[in-house]
Scaffold this active site. Structure first.
Site, PDB file in Angstrom:
ATOM      1  N   ARG A   1     -24.574 -17.455 -27.044  1.00 11.38           N
ATOM      2  CA  ARG A   1     -24.075 -18.744 -26.411  1.00 11.38           C
ATOM      3  C   ARG A   1     -25.329 -19.635 -26.218  1.00 11.38           C
ATOM      4  NH1 ARG A   1     -20.816 -16.427 -28.469  1.00 11.38           N
ATOM      5  NH2 ARG A   1     -18.723 -15.729 -27.538  1.00 11.38           N
ATOM      6  N   SER A  31     -13.334 -20.739 -21.979  1.00 14.72           N
ATOM      7  CA  SER A  31     -14.053 -19.903 -20.904  1.00 14.72           C
ATOM      8  C   SER A  31     -15.020 -20.743 -20.368  1.00 14.72           C
ATOM      9  CB  SER A  31     -14.931 -18.729 -21.846  1.00 14.72           C
ATOM     10  OG  SER A  31     -13.984 -17.893 -22.615  1.00 14.72           O
ATOM     11  N   GLU A  38     -20.468 -22.370 -18.998  1.00 18.52           N
ATOM     12  CA  GLU A  38     -20.610 -22.581 -20.199  1.00 18.52           C
ATOM     13  C   GLU A  38     -20.459 -23.899 -20.852  1.00 18.52           C
ATOM     14  OE1 GLU A  38     -18.518 -20.877 -24.361  1.00 18.52           O
ATOM     15  OE2 GLU A  38     -18.624 -19.705 -22.797  1.00 18.52           O
TER      16      GLU A  38
END
Length: 351
Positions: free
Chosen positions: A160, A239, A343
């Site tokens: 990520r 998420s 995130e």
């Protein structure tokens, strides 16, 4: 190039949260994108680049500067090479590659947002990451004031994360190129156990491309991870926290806390992450710390379908969302000694 002043930004995000921008510019070509970026840089105006708004948390006060919405289009297949304009809708692009019989991104179906955002976040799900198929990223370099092409190895991809996320003020992604696979209508090997179970195959098997895509869409929909304007469980950024990656020492301390809290037989999820590190599950941590599906009493709550998604139930403010996020972070830290990291990108606010 469309220009609006005191323009609402909430409708441009999947959270439907955030105040207005002083100025909102919508660019439909690469040249317009570059012109808008250069104009902001030349005048010293703060710049916020918006694609699909699926990974964005904007403060209630909005953005004092120029918000640039990238609405470029372009889908070009040359053999197994795919080039996407940054503004292309990602989930539509995935569907078109499946229709073309090409494998490599079929398990990334249903992920909201634009193609240009995928290398920034190194988007991944169900055993696939774009870093495994991205060959080149074409971007405008605000430092050198020129268009550059970065090969995969220059993008510094990790979980990520990427060169673009590490230096968000430098690059504006214009186009992304992918190297896909012609496997005779079959998918890439199915890596993710949950997807393999849904498809009734063994991990590593290949299945028809359409079957892989449909299985992932079904799994995502069951978790509120496919956009639906009528379903508040999808008014989210997907998420909200990344899965923690721990050193051996950190994981040993975490494991001890798990057994202390949940009993000697308790075993947390653990996946090798290379270099003596282990990845565990943020969703598991949140749930075991007491934040179950649907947790919350206000307009911002945990999804009723997935503990990893924080949602706007309608009428929430960004501060409502952040209060919930901070509560979850503090609770997980107190329970297990692990600090969750958000995130989505935050604008004008922070946890």
């Amino acid at each position: 190039m469309q220009e609006l002043h005191d323009a609402p930004l909430a409708p441009l995000t999947t959270f439907r949260l955030g105040g207005p921008a002083t100025r909102l510019v919508t660019a439909a070509t690469d040249a317009e994108v570059i012109a808008a970026v250069r104009a902001a840089d030349d005048s010293g105006t703060p710049l916020l680049v918006i694609g699909g708004g699926s990974n964005l948390v904007i403060g209630d006060k909005g953005f004092d500067g120029t918000a640039l919405r990238i609405a470029t289009t372009g889908f070009e297949l040359r053999g197994t090479t795919l080039e996407l304009a940054a503004g292309e809708v990602w989930t539509d692009a995935v569907a078109r590659t499946v229709e073309a019989g090409l494998a490599g991104i079929e398990c990334l179906a249903g992920i909201p947002g634009s193609a240009g955002a995928t290398p920034i976040q190194n988007v991944g799900a169900y055993g696939q990451e774009v870093s495994s198929t991205v060959t080149e990223v074409v971007a405008y370099d605000r430092r050198s004031r020129e268009t550059v092409t970065l090969a995969n190895e220059e993008c510094a991809f990790s979980y990520r994360y990427s060169r673009f996320k590490a230096d968000p003020e430098r690059y504006v992604v214009l186009r992304v190129r992918f190297g896909l696979e012609d496997a005779g209508g079959l998918s890439a090997p199915v890596r993710y156990a949950e997807a393999a179970r849904t498809l009734a195959v063994e991990p590593g098997d290949r299945v028809p491309l359409a079957d892989a895509r449909e299985a992932v869409l079904k799994l995502r929909a069951g978790k509120g991870m496919v956009l639906d304007p009528e379903d508040h469980d999808t008014w989210s950024a997907g998420s909200f926290f990344t899965n923690p990656i721990l050193t051996d020492e950190q994981f040993a301390a975490f494991h001890a806390r798990v057994r202390e809290r949940l009993g000697d037989a308790a075993e947390p999820p653990a996946y090798p992450a290379g270099d003596g590190r282990t990845k565990t599950s943020a969703a598991w941590l949140i749930d075991k710390a007491g934040f179950t599906k649907g947790y919350g009493s206000g307009a911002a709550r945990i999804s009723t379908k997935h503990t990893l998604a924080l949602t706007n139930r309608g009428g929430a403010t960004t501060e409502d969302l952040l209060e919930l996020a901070r509560e979850v972070v503090a609770g997980v830290r107190e329970a297990f000694g692990v600090t969750l990291v958000n995130e989505p990108v935050t604008v004008g606010v922070s946890l």
